[in-house]
Design a protein around this motif. Structure first.
Motif, mmCIF file in Angstrom:
data_model
loop_
_atom_site.group_PDB
_atom_site.id
_atom_site.type_symbol
_atom_site.label_atom_id
_atom_site.label_comp_id
_atom_site.label_asym_id
_atom_site.label_seq_id
_atom_site.Cartn_x
_atom_site.Cartn_y
_atom_site.Cartn_z
ATOM 1 N N TYR A 185 -5.096 -3.211 -7.693
ATOM 2 C CA TYR A 185 -6.554 -3.459 -7.359
ATOM 3 C C TYR A 185 -7.173 -1.996 -7.107
ATOM 4 N N SER A 186 -6.484 -1.013 -6.595
ATOM 5 C CA SER A 186 -6.951 0.082 -6.091
ATOM 6 C C SER A 186 -6.282 1.401 -6.485
ATOM 7 N N PHE B 210 -8.313 -4.011 -11.634
ATOM 8 C CA PHE B 210 -9.076 -2.949 -10.831
ATOM 9 C C PHE B 210 -10.396 -3.378 -10.064
ATOM 10 N N LYS B 211 -10.248 -3.023 -8.804
ATOM 11 C CA LYS B 211 -11.560 -3.103 -8.050
ATOM 12 C C LYS B 211 -12.205 -1.528 -7.692
ATOM 13 N N GLU B 212 -10.979 -0.844 -7.732
ATOM 14 C CA GLU B 212 -11.491 0.465 -7.259
ATOM 15 C C GLU B 212 -10.688 1.532 -8.194
ATOM 16 N N LYS C 120 0.783 -1.273 -0.080
ATOM 17 C CA LYS C 120 0.031 -0.068 0.034
ATOM 18 C C LYS C 120 1.113 1.236 -0.175
ATOM 19 N N TYR D 56 -1.033 -3.158 -4.027
ATOM 20 C CA TYR D 56 -2.419 -3.521 -4.678
ATOM 21 C C TYR D 56 -3.121 -2.116 -4.440
ATOM 22 N N SER D 57 -2.469 -1.272 -3.731
ATOM 23 C CA SER D 57 -3.414 0.013 -3.339
ATOM 24 C C SER D 57 -2.419 1.133 -3.501
ATOM 25 N N ASP E 269 -6.179 5.671 -6.841
ATOM 26 C CA ASP E 269 -6.816 6.888 -6.817
ATOM 27 C C ASP E 269 -6.018 7.947 -7.284
ATOM 28 N N ASP F 17 -2.422 5.591 -3.880
ATOM 29 C CA ASP F 17 -3.319 6.498 -3.523
ATOM 30 C C ASP F 17 -2.395 7.981 -3.909
ATOM 31 N N HIS G 131 -15.651 -0.139 -7.327
ATOM 32 C CA HIS G 131 -16.080 1.144 -7.120
ATOM 33 C C HIS G 131 -15.339 1.942 -8.074
#
Ligand SMILES: *[C@@H]1O[C@H](CO)[C@@H](O)[C@H](O)[C@H]1NC(C)=O
Ligand SMILES: *[C@@H]1O[C@H](CO)[C@@H](O)[C@H](O)[C@H]1NC(C)=O
Ligand SMILES: *[C@@H]1O[C@H](CO)[C@@H](O)[C@H](O)[C@H]1NC(C)=O
Ligand SMILES: *[C@@H]1O[C@H](CO)[C@@H](O)[C@H](O)[C@H]1NC(C)=O
Ligand SMILES: *[C@@H]1O[C@H](CO)[C@@H](O)[C@H](O)[C@H]1NC(C)=O
Ligand SMILES: *[C@@H]1O[C@H](CO)[C@@H](O)[C@H](O)[C@H]1NC(C)=O
Ligand SMILES: *[C@@H]1O[C@H](CO)[C@@H](O)[C@H](O)[C@H]1NC(C)=O
Ligand SMILES: *[C@@H]1O[C@H](CO)[C@@H](O)[C@H](O)[C@H]1NC(C)=O
Ligand SMILES: *[C@@H]1O[C@H](CO)[C@@H](O)[C@H](O)[C@H]1NC(C)=O
Ligand SMILES: *[C@@H]1O[C@H](CO)[C@@H](O)[C@H](O)[C@H]1NC(C)=O
Ligand SMILES: *[C@@H]1O[C@H](CO)[C@@H](O)[C@H](O)[C@H]1NC(C)=O
Ligand SMILES: *[C@@H]1O[C@H](CO)[C@@H](O)[C@H](O)[C@H]1NC(C)=O
Length: 742
Positions: free
Chosen positions: A171-172, A194-196, A125, A148-149, A174, A151, A220
Motif C-alpha cells: 500500500y505504501s 498503492f495508496k502512498e 510494516k 503493506y508499508s 517510500d 520505508d 499520496h
C-alpha cells in the motif's frame, strides 16, 4: 523498612510467577541481535538486564501470546563505527508474530540470509529509513503477503538493484532519497494497491504517464526533486480521483497547464507543483474547484494574478506563491491563510493593509520579502500576529521606525533587511527575545546603539546588523549569547577600544567588523574562538602588533579539525574575495580567511601565522607592518589570495611561495622588497601590478634586469638550480623543491 522491602519483593515474585515471560528463543534472538550491533550507543538497550524481555526498550509483545510483535531500534547504532552492519535475517525470523520491524538509522548495509524473512508471515510494516542498503536482493520481497508499508528512504538503492523482486501487495512505499535514475522502475508500475508512493529526491526522469496510469487508489503521491522532464501529465492526474496529496515540485515538467485539470479531484487537500518549467493558467477555462485545500504551493509557476479560485478556499493553512509575477496587494491573503504565507519575489505593492489593524492572525510564517511594499509595519504587530515565528519583509521599501511591539518571545527568525527602516532599535524589541535565532537588519538607515543596552538574545546564532548607521561600542550585551555563529556589523560607525568590549563567543564562525572605527589592539579574545573561519576587522583604526596567539585558532591550523558545516542558507552574506564581491550561500571550509587590511598594525608578521594552513585568503594590506616575508609562508598550502601591499616589508620573495599552487591573487606592491621575482608556477601569471612600488625588485614581471649579484633567497629546505638566459638577458629560474617532512 526492611519488612516492607521484603514484602514488595515477595509480591513481585508472586506476580512474575503468574505471568508468562517472553519466550526463551525470542529472548535469545534479541540478545544475539544486541551482540551483533558491535558497541551500541550507550543510551540504547538501557533496561535490557531485566528478566522479562517484553519490557525491554525497543520491543513490544502481543499481550495474548507474549510473543514479540514490534521491534523499533531507532538510531541505536553508534554512528562513528566505521563498518556497516549486516544483521543476520535468521535472527529476526525467530519472531514469528512480528508485525512491525523498524530499524532506521543503524548503518545497515544489507542482511545476511535475507530469505529468512520469508518466515515473518505476519509482518505488516518494515522501516529501514536512513541506512546504507543498495542491493534489492538483500531483501526478500516476493513472499510477504501481509506487508503493506515499506520505508526504504535514504538508502543507496539504484534502479538496477531494486527490481530483483516485485512489490505486489504494498500500500505504501517510500523510496525517497535513494539513487534511482532513469524512468520509474518497472516493478513499481501498475500497482493498483498503492495508496502512498514516495519517490522524491532521486534522479528519475522521463515521463510518468505509462507507469502511474493504473494506480487508481493513490492518495499520496510525491515525486518532488527529481528530473521528470516530460510535458505535465494532465490527463493522468485528472484520473487520480482518490488523490489527496499531490507533490510534483522541483522537477522539469514543461508546458502550459490550467489549474482546471484539478477541478474534479474532490479529495485533494495538498497540491504542490512549484519550481518546474510550467506556465500555470488559473482563470480559464472557467472552472470551480470541488476541493478544499489545506496546502497550495505554486511557486515559480509564472502566475500573473492572485488566483480567483482562492476565494473559495476557506481552510488554507499554507499558501506559497513565491517567485511569480503577482501584482496587487496582500490584504486578502493575510486574513485568510491560517498558518504559513509565502509571497516572496512578486510584484506586490501597496502598504501593509490598514484594515488589518484590528485583526488577529494565526500566521506562524510570513514571508513577503522581495516585493514593492512600502510604508510602516503595523504598530501592534505582536497583537496582529501573536503566533508568528518567522517574519521576512526584506527587500521592500518599508520606511518607518521599527515597531515597539516587534519583540515577541516566540519569534525565531526576523529579517527586515534592505528596506528604509530608520531610527533606533527600540529596547522593547530586544529586551527579552527568548526564542530569536536569526536577526537580519542589514541595509537600513538605523542608528543609535547596534543593540540596545541590556538586550537579551540568549538563543541568537545569526546576527546581521551591517550597512546601517549604528554607533557606540561593540554590543557587549552579546556576551550572554553563547550560541552565536555569525556576527556581521560591517559598515557602521562603531568605535571604542574593541578589546574592552568583545566577549569570547566560543561557537563563532564569522566575526565581521570591517568598516567601523574600532581602535586599540586586535583583541586576544579572538584567539579563544577556536572555530573561527572568517575574521574581517579591516578598515578600522586598530594598532599594535598582530598577536601570536592567532596560531591557537584550531579551524585555521588543523586539517583534521571538523566542525560541522554551516550548510544553511541562514549563513549567507556578501564578502569581497580576490577583489570581487561574492555572496556566500553557506559558510564552508572553502571560505576560511583573514582580512586585517586598512588599519594601523605595526611590527612583524608573526611566524605563527604561517601555521594557518587551512586559510584561503589573507589580506594584511595597508598597514604599517615591517620585517621580511618568511619562507614558512609556503606552508599556507590552501592560500588563494595573499595581499601584503602598502606596508613596510623588506627583503626578498622566498621561493617557497611558488609552491602555493592555488594562489590566484598575489600583491606585495608598495613595500620595500628587493631581489629577484620568481616566475615559476603560479608566479608566472602575476603581472607587474603585483610588484609596483618596490624599486629593489627585479626580473621579468617588472622589466628590470637583475644584477648577477642580486640576492636569491634560499632556505635550508630548498635546492635551486639557476640558469642565466643570456639571449634575453633575463634570468630564468628552474627549480626543484625538495620537501623535508618533519
Ligand atoms: C545466521 O544465523 C543462523 C542462525 O543463528 C545461522 O545458522 C547462520 O549460520 C547465520 N548465517 C551466517 C552467514 O552467519
Ligand atoms: C546483490 O545481491 C545478490 C545476492 O546476494 C548478488 O547475487 C548480486 O550480485 C548483488 N548485486 C549487486 C549489484 O551487488
Ligand atoms: C529528458 O531527459 C533525458 C535525460 O537527460 C533525455 O534523454 C530526454 O530526451 C529528455 N526528454 C525530454 C522530453 O526532454
Ligand atoms: C483515465 O481513466 C479512464 C477510465 O478509467 C481511462 O479510459 C483513461 O485511459 C485514463 N486516462 C489516462 C491518461 O490514464
Ligand atoms: C469535471 O466534471 C465535470 C462534470 O462531471 C465535467 O464536465 C468536467 O469535464 C470535468 N473536468 C475535468 C477536468 O475532468
Ligand atoms: C477572508 O477573510 C475575510 C476577513 O476576515 C472574510 O470576510 C472572508 O470571508 C474570508 N474569505 C474566505 C474565503 O475565507
Ligand atoms: C514586475 O516588476 C518588474 C520590476 O519592476 C517589472 O520589470 C515587471 O514588468 C513587472 N511585471 C509585471 C507583470 O508587472
Ligand atoms: C487591496 O486591493 C483591494 C482590491 O484589489 C482593494 O479593495 C483594497 O483597498 C486594497 N487594499 C490596500 C491596503 O491597498
Ligand atoms: C480598531 O480598534 C480601535 C480601538 O481598539 C478602534 O478605535 C478602531 O476604530 C478599530 N479600527 C477598525 C478598522 O476596526
Ligand atoms: C528573506 O528574504 C530574502 C529575499 O527574499 C532572502 O534573501 C533571505 O534569505 C530571507 N531570509 C530568511 C531568513 O529566510
Ligand atoms: C522573558 O521571557 C520569558 C518567557 O519567554 C519569561 O519567563 C521571563 O520572565 C522574561 N524575562 C524578562 C526579564 O522579562
Ligand atoms: C594560546 O595557546 C597557548 C598554548 O596552548 C596558551 O599558552 C595561550 O594562553 C593561548 N592564548 C590565548 C590568547 O588563548
Amino acid at each position: 523498612m526492611e519488612i516492607t522491602a521484603f514484602y514488595t519483593y515477595f509480591l513481585l515474585l508472586l506476580i512474575c510467577f503468574n505471568c508468562q515471560g517472553c519466550l526463551e528463543e525470542e529472548r535469545d534472538a534479541l540478545l544475539k541481535i544486541k551482540a551483533s550491533f558491535n558497541s551500541p550507543d550507550p543510551g540504547a538497550f538501557s533496561n535490557w538486564y531485566v528478566q522479562e524481555c517484553c519490557q525491554w526498550e525497543g520491543v513490544e509483545c502481543d499481550p495474548s501470546t507474549n510473543r514479540i510483535s514490534k521491534i523499533f531500534f531507532h538510531y541505536w547504532r553508534d554512528r562513528s563505527l566505521p563498518d556497516l552492519w549486516y544483521p543476520n535475517a535468521t535472527l529476526f525470523a525467530q519472531f514469528k508474530d512480528l508485525q512491525e520491524l523498524e530499524l532506521p538509522g543503524n548503518q545497515i548495509g544489507g542482511f545476511i540470509s535475507p530469505h529468512a524473512f520469508i518466515k515473518l508471515k505476519r509482518l505488516r510494516k518494515l522501516n529501514l529509513h536512513d541506512n546504507s542498503i543498495h542491493n534489492g536482493s538483500n531483501l526478500w520481497w516476493g513472499k510477504f503477503p501481509s506487508i503493506y508499508s515499506v520505508d526504504l528512504s535514504y538508502n543507496k538503492f539504484t534502479t538496477d538493484g531494486l527490481c530483483s523482486r516485485k512489490f505486489p501487495f504494498l500500500y505504501s512505499l517510500d523510496l525517497s532519497g535513494n539513487k534511482l535514475d532513469g524512468n520509474i522502475p518497472e516493478c513499481l508500475c501498475d500497482n493498483r494497491f498503492f495508496k502512498e508512493l514516495i519517490l522524491s529526491d532521486n534522479n528519475l526522469h522521463g515521463s510518468i504517464g505509462s507507469c502511474l496510469g493504473n494506480m487508481v487508489s493513490l492518495k499520496h503521491l510525491d515525486l518532488s526533486s527529481n528530473q521528470f522532464n516530460d510535458s505535465f501529465p494532465s490527463m493522468l492526474i485528472s484520473n487520480l480521483t482518490s488523490i489527496d496529496s499531490l507533490i510534483l515540485s522541483r522537477n522539469e515538467f514543461k508546458g502550459m497547464i490550467s489549474l482546471s485539470i484539478f477541478a474534479n479531484l474532490s479529495r485533494l487537500r495538498c497540491l504542490d507543483i512549484s519550481y518546474n518549467h510550467l506556465e500555470v493558467e488559473t482563470e480559464s477555462p472557467s472552472w470551480s474547484p470541488s476541493f478544499n485545500l489545506n496546502v497550495l504551493h505554486l511557486s515559480g509557476c509564472d502566475l500573473k494574478n492572485i488566483p480567483s479560485f482562492l476565494s473559495t478556499q476557506h481552510h488554507l493553512l499554507s499558501l506559497d506563491l513565491s517567485y511569480n509575477l503577482l501584482i496587487g496587494n496582500i490584504s486578502w491573503m493575510l486574513c485568510n491563510v491560517t498558518s504559513e504565507l509565502r509571497l516572496r519575489g512578486n510584484n506586490l505593492s501597496g502598504s501593509f493593509p490598514r484594515t488589518f489593524q484590528n485583526i488577529s492572525s494565526q500566521l506562524t510564517v510570513l514571508d513577503i520579502s522581495d516585493n514593492f511594499l512600502h510604508g510602516p509595519l503595523p504598530k501592534d504587530i505582536d497583537l496582529n500576529f501573536p503566533r508568528l515565528r518567522f517574519l521576512n519583509v526584506s527587500m521592500n521599501s518599508f520606511n518607518s521606525n521599527l515597531p515597539q511591539s516587534l519583540g515577541s518571545q516566540i519569534l525565531r527568525e526576523l529579517d527586515l533587511s534592505n528596506n528604509q527602516f530608520q531610527g533606533e532599535i527600540p529596547y522593547s524589541m530586544t529586551r527579552n527575545m527568548t526564542s530569536l535565532e536569526y536577526l537580519r537588519l542589514s541595509g537600513n538607515n538605523l542608528r543609535g546603539d547596534a543593540l540596545p543596552k541590556n538586550s537579551s538574545l540568549p538563543k541568537i546564532r545569526w546576527l546581521y546588523l551591517n550597512k546601517n548607521y549604528f554607533s557606540g561600542t561593540f554590543p557587549d550585551t552579546l556576551g550572554k549569547s553563547m550560541d552565536l555563529e555569525i556576527v556581521d556589523i560591517r559598515r557602521n560607525s562603531l568605535s571604542g577600544e574593541l578589546s574592552l568590549y568583545l566577549p569570547v563567543l566560543p561557537q563563532l564562525r564569522a566575526l565581521l567588523l570591517g568598516g567601523n572605527r574600532f581602535d586599540g589592539q586586535i583583541p586576544l579574545q579572538v584567539c579563544q574562538m577556536r572555530d573561527l573561519q572568517l575574521l574581517d576587522i579591516s578598515r578600522n583604526s586598530l594598532s599594535g602588533e598582530i598577536p601570536d596567539c592567532v596560531g591557537n585558532i584550531t579551524s585555521w591550523t588543523d586539517s583534521s579539525y571538523r566542525v560541522y558545516l554551516l550548510n544553511d542558507h541562514r549563513s549567507s552574506f556578501d564578502i569581497i574575495i580576490n577583489g570581487f564581491s561574492v555572496t556566500l550561500q553557506a559558510l564552508n571550509f572553502d571560505f576560511m580567511g583573514i582580512d586585517v587590511s586598512f588599519n594601523r598594525l605595526t611590527g612583524k608578521i608573526p611566524v605563527q601565522m604561517t601555521r594557518l594552513k587551512m586559510i584561503h585568503f589573507l589580506n594584511m594590506s595597508n598597514n604599517l607592518l615591517t620585517g621580511q616575508i618568511r619562507s614558512p609562508f609556503g606552508n599556507l598550502a590552501n592560500l588563494e589570495s595573499l595581499d601584503l601591499s602598502h606596508n613596510n616589508l623588506f627583503g626578498g620573495l622566498p621561493l617557497e611561495l611558488t609552491t602555493l599552487e592555488f594562489l590566484a591573487l598575489f600583491n606585495v606592491s608598495f613595500n620595500n622588497l628587493s631581489g629577484m621575482i620568481p616566475v615559476v608556477a603560479q608566479f608566472g601569471t602575476f603581472t607587474s601590478d603585483s610588484y609596483l612600488g618596490n624599486p629593489g625588485l627585479c626580473g621579468l614581471p617588472v622589466g628590470r634586469q637583475c644584477a648577477e649579484t642580486a640576492p636569491v633567497y634560499l632556505s635550508a629546505e630548498t635546492s635551486v638550480f639557476l640558469f642565466t638566459d643570456t639571449a634575453t638577458g633575463y634570468t630564468l629560474l628552474f627549480w626543484c623543491v625538495i620537501f623535508f617532512l618533519y
